[in-house]
Design a protein around this motif. Sequence first.
Motif, PDB file in Angstrom:
ATOM      1  N   VAL A 105      41.628  46.123  34.146  1.00  0.00           N
ATOM      2  CA  VAL A 105      41.324  44.754  34.551  1.00  0.00           C
ATOM      3  C   VAL A 105      40.089  44.249  33.812  1.00  0.00           C
ATOM      4  O   VAL A 105      40.054  43.107  33.330  1.00  0.00           O
ATOM      5  CB  VAL A 105      41.130  44.669  36.073  1.00  0.00           C
ATOM      6  CG1 VAL A 105      40.648  43.286  36.486  1.00  0.00           C
ATOM      7  CG2 VAL A 105      42.447  44.993  36.788  1.00  0.00           C
ATOM      8  N   ALA A 106      39.054  45.085  33.704  1.00  0.00           N
ATOM      9  CA  ALA A 106      37.845  44.683  33.004  1.00  0.00           C
ATOM     10  C   ALA A 106      38.129  44.409  31.531  1.00  0.00           C
ATOM     11  O   ALA A 106      37.589  43.469  30.940  1.00  0.00           O
ATOM     12  CB  ALA A 106      36.771  45.765  33.157  1.00  0.00           C
ATOM     13  N   ALA A 107      38.978  45.222  30.919  1.00  0.00           N
ATOM     14  CA  ALA A 107      39.323  45.021  29.519  1.00  0.00           C
ATOM     15  C   ALA A 107      40.094  43.712  29.320  1.00  0.00           C
ATOM     16  O   ALA A 107      39.863  42.974  28.347  1.00  0.00           O
ATOM     17  CB  ALA A 107      40.152  46.198  29.000  1.00  0.00           C
ATOM     18  N   ALA A 108      41.000  43.401  30.246  1.00  0.00           N
ATOM     19  CA  ALA A 108      41.753  42.152  30.164  1.00  0.00           C
ATOM     20  C   ALA A 108      40.817  40.950  30.326  1.00  0.00           C
ATOM     21  O   ALA A 108      40.937  39.948  29.617  1.00  0.00           O
ATOM     22  CB  ALA A 108      42.844  42.122  31.227  1.00  0.00           C
ATOM     23  N   ALA A 109      39.863  41.055  31.269  1.00  0.00           N
ATOM     24  CA  ALA A 109      38.906  39.976  31.473  1.00  0.00           C
ATOM     25  C   ALA A 109      38.044  39.784  30.233  1.00  0.00           C
ATOM     26  O   ALA A 109      37.709  38.651  29.851  1.00  0.00           O
ATOM     27  CB  ALA A 109      38.037  40.283  32.681  1.00  0.00           C
TER      28      ALA A 109
END
Length: 257
Positions: free
Chosen positions: A248-252
Motif C-alpha cells: 500500500v505504501a509503495a502504491a501511494a
Amino acid sequence: MKQLSGVGVLDKAALVLNAVEASPASLGDLVTRTGLTRATAHRLAVALEVHRLVGRDPSGRFVPGPRLAAGGAAPLPWALLAAAAPVLAQLRDATGESTQLYVRRGDVRVCVAAAERASGLRDTVPVGTMLPMAAGSGAQVLLAFGADPFPGWDASAGSAAGPAARVGPAGSIAGPAELPAGAVFEASALEQVRQRGWADSVGEREAGLASVSAPVRDATGRVVAALSLSGPVERLTRSPGQRHGAAVAAAAERLSG
C-alpha cells in the motif's frame, strides 16, 4: 416541468442531481423522482457521469460523483484523481482486495476513487461514500499527516506548542493531534503511523473488516489523500499492515508527486 433558471436542460440536470443526492438511484428511480422521460433521465445522468458529478455504485445505481461528494472550499486534486485509477487497479490485482482513495472534508473523509473486486460487495466502498474521521486506517492517515492545524490549536502559539507539536508542510508547526469525537484509536496510534508510513485497522469502522492505508503527497510533499486497501479480516488477518503495508505504501508513493 417548471423552469427555475430559464435554462431548461440545466433545470433538468439539477433534478437528476437532486435525485441521486437523496439516495442511490436506478434509472427507474430517476424517472420516478424527476418526472423526466426514461431517455432524458438516462442521457442526462450519463452526461453528468462524464463530468464526475454523478457516479455509480457497485450495483450500477447512480450516486453523487466526486465533484458533489468532495465539494467544498478545498479543491479536489483532479490530476491526482485521473492518475489514481491505474494505481488502484494494480494494487487490487496484486493483492486481490478492494482499493480506495480518500480525501478529507472537515469531519468526514470522502471516497473519490475506487477499484473494487469482482465479488464481495460487503467490503466495497462506492465513490462518493462519506466516512467518519473517528475510525479506520484512512482516517488515521489523514489525521496523522493532515496539512491543516487540528481543531483547538492556537495558531498564535507557534513553536511554543510544546513537545506534542509536529512539523507540517514547509516547516510550519502543526498543533497536537486532537482526536475527533468518538475516535476508536488513541493519539499514540497517529505517531506510530507517522513513524512507519502506513496505518492499519481491524474492525474499527465495521466488525469483520480490516484495512491498510498510506499517505499520498502532492509535488510539495503535502499529504492530500489516503490510499487504502480493505477487505474481510479472514483474508487480511488481524495484522493487515504486516501483510499489505509495504504494498500500500509503495502504491501511494507511485501516486504521489
